[in-house]
Design a protein around this motif. Structure first.
Motif, PDB file in Angstrom:
ATOM      1  N   ASP A 117      -4.488  -2.044   7.916  1.00 26.42           N
ATOM      2  CA  ASP A 117      -5.789  -1.805   7.292  1.00 26.42           C
ATOM      3  C   ASP A 117      -6.720  -1.283   8.376  1.00 26.42           C
ATOM      4  OD1 ASP A 117      -7.735  -1.806   5.229  1.00 26.42           O
ATOM      5  OD2 ASP A 117      -8.681  -3.418   6.351  1.00 26.42           O
ATOM      6  N   GLY A 118      -7.349  -0.157   8.042  1.00 27.79           N
ATOM      7  CA  GLY A 118      -8.125   0.537   9.069  1.00 27.79           C
ATOM      8  C   GLY A 118      -7.282   1.659   9.645  1.00 27.79           C
ATOM      9  N   THR A 119      -6.520   2.334   8.785  1.00 29.04           N
ATOM     10  CA  THR A 119      -5.636   3.400   9.284  1.00 29.04           C
ATOM     11  C   THR A 119      -6.445   4.507   9.959  1.00 29.04           C
ATOM     12  OG1 THR A 119      -4.027   2.889   7.584  1.00 29.04           O
ATOM     13  CG2 THR A 119      -3.818   5.042   8.626  1.00 29.04           C
ATOM     14  N   GLN A 166     -18.070  -3.043  -1.959  1.00 28.93           N
ATOM     15  CA  GLN A 166     -17.372  -1.764  -1.847  1.00 28.93           C
ATOM     16  C   GLN A 166     -16.835  -1.307  -3.191  1.00 28.93           C
ATOM     17  OE1 GLN A 166     -13.956  -1.333   0.867  1.00 28.93           O
ATOM     18  NE2 GLN A 166     -13.739   0.780   0.132  1.00 28.93           N
ATOM     19  N   GLU A 174     -17.792  -0.453   3.078  1.00 32.12           N
ATOM     20  CA  GLU A 174     -16.891   0.601   3.541  1.00 32.12           C
ATOM     21  C   GLU A 174     -17.083   1.814   2.650  1.00 32.12           C
ATOM     22  OE1 GLU A 174     -14.803   0.774   6.234  1.00 32.12           O
ATOM     23  OE2 GLU A 174     -15.780  -1.073   6.879  1.00 32.12           O
ATOM     24  N   ASP A 207      -6.325  -4.612  -0.037  1.00 32.68           N
ATOM     25  CA  ASP A 207      -7.462  -4.829   0.877  1.00 32.68           C
ATOM     26  C   ASP A 207      -8.138  -6.176   0.577  1.00 32.68           C
ATOM     27  OD1 ASP A 207      -7.425  -2.198   2.122  1.00 32.68           O
ATOM     28  OD2 ASP A 207      -8.258  -1.419   0.256  1.00 32.68           O
ATOM     29  N   SER A 215     -11.730  -2.788   5.678  1.00 34.04           N
ATOM     30  CA  SER A 215     -12.323  -3.698   4.694  1.00 34.04           C
ATOM     31  C   SER A 215     -11.856  -5.132   4.920  1.00 34.04           C
ATOM     32  CB  SER A 215     -12.057  -3.215   3.261  1.00 34.04           C
ATOM     33  OG  SER A 215     -10.773  -2.739   3.134  1.00 34.04           O
ATOM     34  N   GLU A 229       0.807  -1.224   0.000  1.00 32.76           N
ATOM     35  CA  GLU A 229       0.000   0.000   0.000  1.00 32.76           C
ATOM     36  C   GLU A 229       0.840   1.274   0.000  1.00 32.76           C
ATOM     37  OE1 GLU A 229      -2.719   0.566   3.333  1.00 32.76           O
ATOM     38  OE2 GLU A 229      -3.819   2.042   2.144  1.00 32.76           O
TER      39      GLU A 229
HETATM   40  C1  IPD Z   1      -8.921   1.297   3.824  1.00 36.12           C
HETATM   41  C2  IPD Z   1      -9.918   0.739   4.816  1.00 36.12           C
HETATM   42  C3  IPD Z   1     -11.250   1.411   4.618  1.00 36.12           C
HETATM   43  C4  IPD Z   1     -11.765   1.282   3.184  1.00 36.12           C
HETATM   44  C5  IPD Z   1     -10.715   1.751   2.193  1.00 36.12           C
HETATM   45  C6  IPD Z   1      -9.418   0.989   2.431  1.00 36.12           C
HETATM   46  P1  IPD Z   1      -6.410   1.490   4.742  1.00 36.12           P
HETATM   47  O1  IPD Z   1      -7.649   0.732   3.981  1.00 36.12           O
HETATM   48  O2  IPD Z   1     -10.043  -0.640   4.682  1.00 36.12           O
HETATM   49  O3  IPD Z   1     -12.195   0.852   5.469  1.00 36.12           O
HETATM   50  O4  IPD Z   1     -12.907   2.087   3.017  1.00 36.12           O
HETATM   51  O5  IPD Z   1     -11.189   1.527   0.884  1.00 36.12           O
HETATM   52  O6  IPD Z   1      -8.458   1.360   1.456  1.00 36.12           O
HETATM   53  O7  IPD Z   1      -6.141   2.760   3.981  1.00 36.12           O
HETATM   54  O8  IPD Z   1      -6.884   1.759   6.118  1.00 36.12           O
HETATM   55  O9  IPD Z   1      -5.315   0.492   4.638  1.00 36.12           O
END
Ligand code: IPD
Length: 264
Positions: A80-82, A200, A149, A207, A183, A57
């Motif tokens: 994930d879930g930053t 989504q 999401e 993800d 996600s 990422e």
């Molecule tokens: C995000 C999260 C979020 C979703 C985004 C993802 P990240 O990943 O999973 O819930 O809505 O599409 O990209 O940026 O926290 O790794």
């Protein structure tokens, strides 16, 4: 194993103040910990598998190309879930998928605060802390719990489509629609049978990679929002316990265009 170190880093950082930067939008966040954890995962894997490729990422955010070739490739989301992580909302995961010949072979997703390790290996099943996972058999939207999401875009046209997609599912009398902020963990809930469907627009290959193997091995369906086969790079997905449910959700949705990961 480097895993305990990584998890200690994430757990400690979760409770501390963070330096937060934005990426593609004001709601697309990154912290020093995302970079640190991604670097540690990649350097450790590189030591063991020097010829393998990586899609990750934060490397992608820095301009690295996201192209899935036939070579063995690790697909990494360090946190994930930053946004949850930034707010200390404890739904945060590390996700690592692995593909060879453009086919997803296995995936691991670790729920950092609840210490749940989800694993899936093609042909060998999906597990959470050693317990076999099984999706729900629900086929009727009016009996379904649906997860989604929001995705990073917040322009009025995108928000209108996002809300109207949710409205369509509520009109179809879904029991509920949930947004948990990760996600990968939402997809793990689907694999566990704790929800019946997920959709989504705007999620990325990192993800989806690990979660796709876990859901398929738990007996579920992961497909494109058009109803066709999943395209890992298309930034859109519908997943469900049954093909009937996935198809019904796909038919209800209007497309939100996020472009492709391999064309950025
Ligand atoms: C995000 C999260 C979020 C979703 C985004 C993802 P990240 O990943 O999973 O819930 O809505 O599409 O990209 O940026 O926290 O790794």
């Amino acid at each position: 194993s480097p895993a305990p170190t990584l998890l200690a880093i994430i757990r400690k950082a979760l409770s501390e103040e963070k330096r937060v930067s934005t990426k593609t939008s004001a709601a697309d966040l990154v912290t020093e910990t995302d970079h640190l954890v991604e670097g540690l995962i990649i350097s450790e894997l590189q030591k063991r598998f020097p010829s393998h490729r990586f899609i990750a990422e934060e490397a992608a955010a820095a301009g690295a190309k996201c192209v899935l070739t036939p070579s063995p490739t690790w697909i990494v989301d360090p946190i994930d879930g930053t946004c949850n992580f930034v707010h200390r909302f404890p739904t945060v995961a590390v996700s690592i998928g692995f593909a060879v010949n453009q086919e997803l072979e296995f995936g691991v997703i670790y729920h950092c605060t609840e210490e749940r390790l989800y694993t899936g290996r093609r042909g060998r099943g999906a597990f959470c802390n050693g317990q076999r996972l099984r999706v729900s058999g629900e086929t009727d939207i009016s009996k379904a719990l649906v997860l989604t999401e929001i995705g990073p875009k917040r322009d009025p046209a995108t928000l209108k489509l996002f809300l109207s997609n949710m409205e369509r599912l509520l009109h179809a009398k879904a029991h509920g629609v949930r947004v948990i902020g990760s996600s990968t963990l939402a997809l793990c809930h689907l694999a566990s049978g704790a929800a019946d469907a997920y959709y989504q627009f705007g999620l990325h290959c990192w993800d989806l990679a690990a979660a796709t193997v876990i859901i398929r091995e738990a007996g579920g369906i992961v497909m494109d929002t058009s109803g066709g086969p999943l395209d890992l790079m298309s930034c859109r997905v519908v997943a469900a316990g049954t093909r009937e449910m996935a198809t019904l959700i796909a038919q209800a949705l209007q497309t939100i265009n996020y472009g492709r990961d391999d064309e950025k």
